[in-house]
Scaffold this active site. Structure first.
Site, PDB file in Angstrom:
ATOM      1  N   THR A 132     -12.621 -17.471 -24.083  1.00 24.44           N
ATOM      2  CA  THR A 132     -13.496 -17.029 -25.165  1.00 24.44           C
ATOM      3  C   THR A 132     -12.817 -17.111 -26.519  1.00 24.44           C
ATOM      4  O   THR A 132     -13.496 -17.192 -27.545  1.00 24.44           O
ATOM      5  CB  THR A 132     -13.883 -15.561 -24.935  1.00 24.44           C
ATOM      6  OG1 THR A 132     -12.678 -14.839 -24.659  1.00 24.44           O
ATOM      7  CG2 THR A 132     -14.822 -15.428 -23.757  1.00 24.44           C
ATOM      8  N   LYS A 170     -15.003 -20.231 -35.830  1.00 24.25           N
ATOM      9  CA  LYS A 170     -15.047 -21.378 -34.926  1.00 24.25           C
ATOM     10  C   LYS A 170     -15.285 -20.949 -33.472  1.00 24.25           C
ATOM     11  O   LYS A 170     -16.167 -21.487 -32.799  1.00 24.25           O
ATOM     12  CB  LYS A 170     -13.720 -22.135 -35.024  1.00 24.25           C
ATOM     13  CG  LYS A 170     -13.737 -23.486 -34.373  1.00 24.25           C
ATOM     14  CD  LYS A 170     -12.446 -24.236 -34.679  1.00 24.25           C
ATOM     15  CE  LYS A 170     -12.522 -25.642 -34.098  1.00 24.25           C
ATOM     16  NZ  LYS A 170     -11.283 -26.388 -34.396  1.00 24.25           N
ATOM     17  N   THR A 171     -14.512 -19.973 -33.004  1.00 21.23           N
ATOM     18  CA  THR A 171     -14.710 -19.537 -31.619  1.00 21.23           C
ATOM     19  C   THR A 171     -16.069 -18.831 -31.472  1.00 21.23           C
ATOM     20  O   THR A 171     -16.701 -18.920 -30.421  1.00 21.23           O
ATOM     21  CB  THR A 171     -13.573 -18.606 -31.140  1.00 21.23           C
ATOM     22  OG1 THR A 171     -13.444 -17.520 -32.045  1.00 21.23           O
ATOM     23  CG2 THR A 171     -12.256 -19.350 -31.055  1.00 21.23           C
ATOM     24  N   GLN A 214     -18.898 -19.764 -28.770  1.00 20.78           N
ATOM     25  CA  GLN A 214     -19.520 -18.803 -27.860  1.00 20.78           C
ATOM     26  C   GLN A 214     -21.034 -18.922 -27.901  1.00 20.78           C
ATOM     27  O   GLN A 214     -21.700 -18.924 -26.870  1.00 20.78           O
ATOM     28  CB  GLN A 214     -19.104 -17.379 -28.227  1.00 20.78           C
ATOM     29  CG  GLN A 214     -17.718 -17.007 -27.762  1.00 20.78           C
ATOM     30  CD  GLN A 214     -17.607 -17.045 -26.265  1.00 20.78           C
ATOM     31  OE1 GLN A 214     -18.330 -16.362 -25.545  1.00 20.78           O
ATOM     32  NE2 GLN A 214     -16.710 -17.869 -25.760  1.00 20.78           N
ATOM     33  N   GLU A 267     -22.133 -12.854 -24.896  1.00 26.61           N
ATOM     34  CA  GLU A 267     -23.276 -12.969 -24.004  1.00 26.61           C
ATOM     35  C   GLU A 267     -24.603 -13.262 -24.674  1.00 26.61           C
ATOM     36  O   GLU A 267     -25.512 -13.823 -24.064  1.00 26.61           O
ATOM     37  CB  GLU A 267     -23.375 -11.703 -23.141  1.00 26.61           C
ATOM     38  CG  GLU A 267     -22.262 -11.710 -22.110  1.00 26.61           C
ATOM     39  CD  GLU A 267     -22.029 -10.368 -21.457  1.00 26.61           C
ATOM     40  OE1 GLU A 267     -22.448 -10.199 -20.316  1.00 26.61           O
ATOM     41  OE2 GLU A 267     -21.414  -9.494 -22.095  1.00 26.61           O
TER      42      GLU A 267
END
Lengths: 748, 328
Positions: free
Chosen positions: A478, A643-644, A648, A715
């Site tokens: 993640t 960015k991450t 996600q 999520e």
């Protein structure tokens, strides 16, 4: 969490937090240097293979292991006949999410097809595999329940209850229905699915005397430790779990499953390290999956679109050995301003492996059903689906009445609708054709609750001016390594490359399960707290240091910026941090912890939100469904790494497409085996299935939820997409499909 | 997977000599055989690695056709200039199959020999599979059979041939060139794969001691009036629910010659001769296409979960005929 008492750390002026920093572990991963659980090789390591039942419900009458035992290289065949008896027959640690009911060879009972019934250990993996195929099991079949349609006729309320109750109501549902002028009453279904991260479950177990070391692919090192310790009946401090890299988890690695304990049992018996890696087909059964759901929704509204009543009754499947609930009614409890409502969760037990948390449990499946029902209501009322949602916009959680910590869903709808071009939509089904293709536009709302749990961290300033920051959390891919490094660097005033973050080890300060989208909001504040304390410690030492240029200043007059200690009053008084620390010679250490503020939790509801607009293109003649574009805007609080965060959300949307159009674990009617238990036949989207994904964010920090202003993002991406796509299919074809996945045979 | 002996054949003669031994299988790309061995569906005692044999040439034949070595990789064949120009149907069918990684490994001979697709065949936990254990029954008939056959199935077996390449080769009237210690023979593609009948354990008419050395294509009769259309559950890397290969020769506005072959619907690549008859001699228009596509599915017998494939096959044939004939 509202622990904002440190004035040295000004919210809103971040230099490193929020930046689109490349993954700090990216190089290790692409060069193969990152070591995953199965890559830990120890002297005398031997290889275990799991043998599974081939019937859904039975007593094992005979287990012929002679051939296997005589096979070349075989060291051990562990079965219920020779396995050591465990405390409470292996059920001493049942404490979800960490501890689940496992199959640990304690008896001859088979509760599902694919249940572990033996472990074969040999000197090589190949020999263990060959020997495992030579075990012959004879069974006395028992009655089995494999048909959800019949099992759901006698559902039960969940025996175990998590945070959310299985039944809720607010206002007066019956009166609300009576007040409504238009009603929707429909049943929606979602199928059984299995997570299938790239890296299957893997455990290496090794005993040194009475000390057990586990390299495990897990979302919860502390959970594995406590579950294994209790299950084996040994003290907690005799177990260490190490998990530096995880090749995807998505929920299936949040719990400890049978193979972990079985590896430890085999290793103890052999007094040798044992590696146990699940084969791909073994990912379909003994390690959880998303349960099948049947969701009955009733909506009532006045002609102007005002909701007067909502009801969402869910039946999901579970196993015969444990209750697990897919809380699909969750969005109905919080999404729309409706004065009267009722929800319930019921379970239907089947002879299958226990299902578990799978990305956005409840919200992925629940937003599908609710958002399709809302679309049906919009059509019944002849109101634009977006307008209907705005007319029922909730400024407080309808069921609890609590205000939200922060909510910008209206902005999400507007931003995404504008970028998508929703205003140009002709609402009539089949009205937007292009040659042989039917075009459909649909909308779904995304939401996921914001959670956090207590966590701790340790920060150490080393004499070379670099910092080591540690917490026993996990990075499932993640970006936790990267985000925590950013938080630490920001708080310590160090450049990113001067901070090393370590995780995935029970010898580090404890952190919660990396699930429920709560790692950033739980571990982030702990890291912040440890690093703030360390920074203060460094400054306190520096102002007392005879040779320091900041000597004699007050702590408030000193700052650390980009690795330089300096006076805030006179920037000429400065020194490289490394110079000061080098002079000092010994490391400085500070610990920190953080926990959710119980009072704030009582007062506010915390959720993330998003709006998803999807376009489908359907070949009129052949039924093939393509998704040329999805436009979505999210309100997730502050993004800690642009960015991450984008990754996600994009990844989540891809899984949403998968939920809507592809995934389906097919249960064989006769045997209860998963028919398509491989990645050739269990479909997830390939690149060619994914069109343009245009993701944007409302960057409003939620400082009522955490000091960092961040809510989780792991999520929410999967939520809302199923509804948006299903609604787009209706708009394209005029066909209302209420059962996922939507495949071409349903639309031609 | 069970332990096995491994030998590397240095010549074709050595390979075919090895094939006379019992329980011996050839290893080429390994993209299907190794999966079958890992699942204990195939348990050969000996593997003959034929990858070093000189069977990777693509050579034009004197009559204007093409000879393709058995070891030519699917990627190389699909992207060969001559194939792209003269046999675009074959090139397209190959590129519709599997994934780039698999096509880089898979060979022409191996593609012809890939085992039929059936969940129950591929999982040895099901005792009933006449293909794995003759006489044991068929779990698929009463099981989940969405992907199974609608043509030519038998009470013993309802599996489907998964190849895209073979569907095109059938439309192109290809031959399979085989060698054994007993000699050589050419098997027309139409006779190469078998219907299950009462011996579903045999997918092909290749004898156990025979080695495929190549595929022979006669000169193409269809030029550019060809089409390969594959309908599947996702855009790539999925087996066909239905695929159709079409080749048409149109003279003076009428169909002079036609081939319509289907994949994903039977135990072998399926030639829709009734559809071909409905085309030949008629003008290529929507009426003819409707008649031909109706004819293509006459005699289909669907199972519990695959009834949709009958209509899908009809629609896919129609679309493919329109594509090949450039009919709007």
């Amino acid at each position: 969490m509202n622990d904002n008492n440190d004035d040295s750390f000004n919210e809103g002026t971040y230099k490193i937090i929020g930046q689109p920093i490349d993954r700090t572990d990216g190089r290790l991963k692409v060069t193969g240097a990152a070591r995953y659980a199965a890559e830990f090789t120890l002297p005398r390591l031997c290889h275990a293979v799991l043998v599974q039942s081939t019937v859904p419900s039975a007593r094992i009458t005979r287990l012929d292991t002679r051939d296997a035992e005589r096979s070349p290289g075989v060291l051990l065949v562990l079965t219920h006949l020779n396995a050591p008896a465990l405390p409470q027959r292996g059920r001493a640690a049942v404490n979800p999410p960490a501890g689940r009911v496992m199959s640990l060879l304690q008896d001859d009972v088979v509760n599902y097809n694919g249940q572990p019934i033996a472990v074969v250990v040999a000197d090589t993996f190949e020999r263990a595999t060959a020997a495992a195929s030579r075990i012959q099991a004879m069974y006395t079949p028992q009655t089995s329940t494999l048909d959800f349609a019949s099992a759901k006729r006698a559902p039960h309320a969940p025996a175990t209850q998590g945070r959310a109750p299985s039944e809720t109501s607010w206002g007066d549902f019956a009166a609300g229905v009576a007040a409504g002028e238009v009603k929707i009453d429909a049943v929606y279904t979602t199928p059984m699915e299995h997570h299938n991260p790239m890296e299957p479950h893997a455990t290496v177990a090794s005993w040194d005397g009475d000390q057990l070391l586990l390299y495990d692919s897990t979302q919860y090192v502390s959970g594995v430790r406590s579950t294994v310790a209790k299950t084996l009946g040994i003290p907690l401090d005799k177990v260490r779990v190490v998990s530096p890299f995880v090749g995807g988890g998505f929920g299936c690695k949040g719990s400890t499953w049978s193979h972990v304990v079985l590896a430890a049992m085999a290793s103890r018996k052999l007094q040798r390290p044992v590696k146990l890696v699940l084969a791909r087909p073994q990912m379909f059964g003994p390690v959880g999956g998303r349960p099948q759901t049947e969701q009955h929704i009733v909506l009532a509204a006045r002609r102007d679109g005002t909701l007067t009543a909502m009801r969402h009754d869910v039946i999901s499947h579970t196993s015969q050995i444990e209750d697990f609930t897919e809380p699909s009614s969750a969005p109905t409890r919080m999404l729309y301003a409706c004065p009267n409502g009722a929800t319930s969760q019921r379970l239907a037990s089947l002879n299958v492996g226990t299902p578990t948390f799978q990305r956005a449990p409840g919200l992925s499946t629940g937003t599908f059903a609710l958002e399709v029902a809302m679309d049906e209501l919009a059509y019944a009322l002849a109101i634009d689906p977006l307008e209907l949602r705005l007319r029922n916009y909730a400024d407080a959680e309808p069921q609890s009445g609590k205000p939200f910590t922060s909510k910008y869903l209206r902005d999400c709808y507007r931003d995404a609708a504008t970028r998508f071009g929703w205003a140009r939509r002709n609402p009539a089904p089949r009205s937007m054709q292009s040659g042989r293709y039917l075009i459909g536009w649909g909308l779904g709302t995304a939401t996921f609750p914001a959670h956090s749990q207590p966590a701790a961290a340790l920060a150490t300033m080393l004499p070379d001016g670099s910092a080591l920051v540690q917490s026993g959390t996990q990075d499932l891919g993640t970006g936790a390594y990267t985000v925590m490094t950013q938080i630490a660097a920001e708080a310590l005033g160090l450049p990113l490359e001067k901070v090393r973050f370590e995780l995935g080890d029970t010898s580090l300060p404890p952190a919660p399960v990396s699930g429920g989208s709560m790692t950033s909001a739980s571990v982030g504040p702990a890291v912040l707290s440890a690093c703030n304390a360390l920074r203060q410690k460094v400054i306190m030492q520096a102002i007392r240091d005879e040779r320091s240029p900041v000597k004699g200043l007050t702590p408030a007059q000193v700052t650390i910026d980009n690795g330089v200690l300096m006076s805030t009053v006179d920037p000429q008084r400065r020194e490289e941090l490394a110079a000061f620390l080098g002079r000092r010679g010994s490391p400085l250490v500070a610990s920190g912890d953080a926990a959710p503020d119980a009072e704030e939790e009582k007062r506010y509801a915390a959720h993330s939100f998003g709006a998803v607009f999807a376009e489908v293109r359907i070949d009129q003649e052949l039924g093939e469904i393509r998704v040329p574009r999805i436009v979505a805007t999210y309100d997730v609080g502050r993004r800690l790494n642009a960015k991450t965060a984008m990754s996600q959300l994009r990844g989540g949307i891809v899984w949403g497409v998968s939920l809507a159009l592809f995934e389906h674990s097919v249960l064989d009617r006769q045997t209860g085996r998963i028919v398509n238990s491989n990645l050739a036949e269990y479909h997830v989207p390939v690149n060619a299935d994914i069109g343009r994904l245009e993701v944007a964010f409302i960057d409003e920090p939620d400082n009522r939820f955490t000091a960092l202003g961040a809510r989780g993002i792991g999520e929410i991406g999967i939520t809302g997409v199923g509804g948006a796509l299903c609604n787009a299919v209706y708009h394209a074809t005029g066909r209302r499909i209420r059962d996922l996945p939507i495949t071409l045979d349903q639309v031609v | 997977m069970q332990a096995f002996d491994y030998v590397r054949a240095r010549s074709i003669d050595e390979a075919v000599l090895n094939l006379r031994e019992p329980s011996t299988r050839c290893l080429a790309g390994g993209t299907n055989l190794l999966d079958l061995m890992k699942g204990d569906i195939e348990t050969p005692v000996r593997i003959v690695d034929i990858n070093r044999l000189p069977l990777n040439e693509i050579v034009p034949t004197a009559d204007g056709g093409l000879r393709i070595g058995a070891l030519v990789r699917n990627s190389d064949l699909a992207n060969h200039r001559y194939v792209r120009e003269r046999y675009p149907l074959l090139s397209r069918a190959l590129l519709a199959g599997a994934s780039p990684q698999l096509r880089n490994m898979a060979t022409v001979g191996g593609n012809l020999l890939q085992r039929t697709r059936c969940y129950y065949f591929y999982d040895t936990a099901y005792a009933a599979c006449n293909k794995r254990r003759p006489g044991s029954g068929c779990a698929a008939r009463e099981g989940y059979n969405r992907i199974h056959a609608i043509f030519g199935a038998s009470p013993q077996c309802v599996a489907t041939n998964p190849s895209d390449m073979s569907v095109a080769l059938l439309a192109l009237d290809a031959f399979v060139d085989v060698r054994s210690a007993r000699g050589s023979r050419r098997i027309p593609l139409t006779d190469f794969h078998r219907l299950p009948g009462s011996t579903p354990e045999r997918d092909t008419n290749l004898d156990r001691d025979e080695l495929i050395v190549g595929v022979i294509l006669p000169p193409s009769r269809f030029g550019g009036r060809v089409d390969y259309l594959k309908v599947r559950d996702r855009a790539s890397y999925a087996f066909a629910l239905v695929s159709v290969a079409t080749g048409l020769r149109v003279v003076d506005g009428r169909v002079a010659d036609a081939r319509v072959t289907l994949g994903g619907v039977a135990h072998k690549p399926w030639r829709a001769e009734a559809a071909e008859r409905a085309l030949i001699g008629r003008p290529l228009n929507n009426e003819t296409i409707a008649a031909a596509s109706d004819a293509a599915v006459v005699g289909a017998i669907p199972l519990r979960d695959n009834a949709f494939k009958v209509d899908l096959a009809r629609r896919t044939v129609a679309r493919s005929l329109r594509n090949a004939g450039a009919v709007a």
